[in-house]
Write a protein that holds these residues in place. Structure first.
Motif, short mmCIF file in Angstrom:
data_model
loop_
_atom_site.label_atom_id
_atom_site.label_comp_id
_atom_site.label_asym_id
_atom_site.label_seq_id
_atom_site.Cartn_x
_atom_site.Cartn_y
_atom_site.Cartn_z
N ASN A 64 6.02 31.12 -5.62
CA ASN A 64 7.14 31.72 -6.35
C ASN A 64 7.84 32.71 -5.44
O ASN A 64 7.24 33.69 -5.00
N SER A 65 9.09 32.46 -5.13
CA SER A 65 9.84 33.36 -4.25
C SER A 65 11.31 33.30 -4.65
O SER A 65 11.66 32.74 -5.68
N ASP A 66 12.14 33.91 -3.79
CA ASP A 66 13.58 33.82 -4.02
C ASP A 66 14.05 32.37 -3.94
O ASP A 66 14.90 31.93 -4.70
N LEU A 67 13.46 31.60 -3.04
CA LEU A 67 13.95 30.26 -2.73
C LEU A 67 13.34 29.16 -3.58
O LEU A 67 13.94 28.09 -3.74
N PHE A 68 12.16 29.38 -4.11
CA PHE A 68 11.50 28.28 -4.82
C PHE A 68 10.51 28.76 -5.88
O PHE A 68 10.12 29.92 -5.91
N GLN A 69 10.13 27.79 -6.70
CA GLN A 69 9.11 28.00 -7.72
C GLN A 69 8.48 26.64 -8.00
O GLN A 69 9.17 25.72 -8.46
N THR A 85 11.40 24.33 -15.42
CA THR A 85 12.10 25.47 -14.78
C THR A 85 11.81 25.60 -13.27
O THR A 85 12.39 26.46 -12.63
N TYR A 142 11.95 24.77 -9.24
CA TYR A 142 13.13 24.40 -8.45
C TYR A 142 12.88 24.71 -6.98
O TYR A 142 11.94 25.45 -6.65
N LEU A 159 15.70 25.83 -3.97
CA LEU A 159 17.12 26.05 -3.69
C LEU A 159 17.55 25.43 -2.35
O LEU A 159 16.69 25.04 -1.54
N PRO A 160 18.86 25.36 -2.12
CA PRO A 160 19.37 24.68 -0.91
C PRO A 160 18.79 25.25 0.39
O PRO A 160 18.71 26.46 0.58
N HIS A 161 18.42 24.34 1.28
CA HIS A 161 17.91 24.69 2.59
C HIS A 161 18.02 23.44 3.46
O HIS A 161 18.31 22.35 2.93
N GLU A 217 16.40 22.01 -10.59
CA GLU A 217 15.47 22.53 -11.60
C GLU A 217 14.99 21.41 -12.53
O GLU A 217 15.76 20.51 -12.88
#
Lengths: 180, 192
Positions: free
Chosen positions: B52-57, B109, B111, B113-115, B176
């Motif tokens: 769990n971080s800013d970029l993913f979960q 929920t 996800y 994020l773009p990378h 997500e």
């Protein structure tokens, strides 16, 4: 006194400044008047989207409002401040900000005047990190959170599809005003 | 183990891979002819860790070279075999010589994020989809970007293998998950 401010905060308690001095973070409730709570009802939002960095909407605030917030925050903290940034932000489902490699630890004082409540499980909270997460600002409608963010980095957690509404926040970054 | 349709048409697959937009990639459905159900069941018995971080979960297993389940170990061994590495090298036109692999579970929920995946040595990213019955409305699609826009969404299909070239252009995300279904994958990179 500004018409957006709850009259109870015309002369803020000294404990608020003391708490901020000791903890580096303080939150106060019921900050806004009825008029203040409606301040973002008719603003014009502009999308900000850079996939690798952020996704949210912004709206400008007036110069008069910025001056008033500046004066209020200075009174609250017990020292004069000046804003380097003050704007309204809206985080809807799918919005976020991330930490980037180029991001340096922040400086100054972060200001979050919350205009909506968002349950933590919906995302949208602000996470402050420094060698792991230190604390979160979870949006509560009509609350003000002030954070000494020196040495910290922060991001806004992805707002997921369970979030019942957007996060609406007046966000700012201020610094101590040098008075000679 | 691999669908002969793919083994016998590597040149055609190579052309398809190279021509794909917005960057070289390919989706091969019904990729394995056997044991994929065993792998699915075995993956669910592995130990997962919350990420769990800013970029993913999502939940991620340990590196599959340390898998506890025989079917997962065998899958890892197969992906790292000379035979399969040669197949991937021919298919993509990019010589690869090693892999890493982890299992992932995206729940409601979750996800990514773009990378762009870029890290030294990573040449080809891959995803083995083990999720069952996903449709567009369940989310969890692997989405490919061109500039700032999603231009291709790959809905997880059980027993499909997705490959894409890792490059400055390979911006992608995992959408997500919008339902209670589990998006289960084995994923990693072919290295050189």
């Amino acid at each position: 006194m500004p018409d957006w401010l709850n009259a109870d905060y015309e002369s803020p308690a000294k404990e608020i400044a003391l708490r901020f001095g000791e903890d580096g973070v303080v939150g106060i409730m019921d900050v806004l008047s009825e008029k203040g709570l409606a301040m973002l009802d008719d603003v014009s939002w502009k999308r900000k989207y850079e996939p690798l960095e952020y996704s949210y909407s912004v709206a400008e605030v007036s110069g008069k409002f910025e001056e008033e917030v500046q004066a209020f925050l200075g009174k609250l903290l017990g020292f004069p401040v000046v804003f380097d940034l003050l704007e309204a932000r809206k985080f809807e489902q799918g919005d976020y900000t991330v930490l980037t490699d180029a991001m340096k630890p922040a400086e100054g004082i972060a200001f979050f005047l919350e205009l909506s409540t968002l349950p933590e499980e919906g995302g949208g909270y602000s996470s402050f990190v420094s060698d792991g997460e230190q604390f979160r600002i979870v949006p509560i409608k009509n609350a003000l959170f002030v954070v000494d963010q020196a040495g910290l980095k922060s991001f806004t957690k992805y707002v997921n599809h369970h979030a019942p509404n957007p996060r609406l926040v007046v966000f700012g970054v201020a610094r101590v005003k040098n008075v000679i | 183990m691999i669908n002969p349709e793919y083994l016998e048409n590597v040149e055609r697959l190579n052309a398809e891979f190279k021509a794909a937009e917005p960057f070289p990639h390919i989706v091969m459905k019904d990729f394995f002819t056997e044991k994929i159900d065993d792998v699915h069941d075995a993956v669910l018995k592995e130990q997962f860790h919350e990420q769990n971080s800013d970029l993913f979960q999502f939940q991620q297993s340990d590196d599959c070279k340390n898998a506890t389940q025989q079917a997962v170990k065998e899958c890892y061994g197969f992906f790292g075999s000379k035979e399969f590495l040669d197949f991937i090298s021919k298919l993509t036109g990019i010589a690869v010589n090693s892999i890493d692999m982890s299992a992932f579970i995206y729940d409601d929920t979750d996800y990514l994020l773009p990378h762009d995946d870029r890290l030294e040595g990573r040449k080809i990213a891959y995803v083995v989809n083990l999720a069952k019955d996903f449709t567009e409305k369940d989310g969890g699609a692997l989405q490919l970007f061109e500039d700032k826009e999603v231009v291709k969404s790959i809905v997880p299909a059980f027993n499909s293998l997705v490959l894409f070239e890792v490059s400055p252009k390979s911006l992608h995300q995992v959408q997500e998950v919008f339902s209670d279904k589990k998006r289960i994958t084995l994923a990693g990179w072919f290295h050189a």
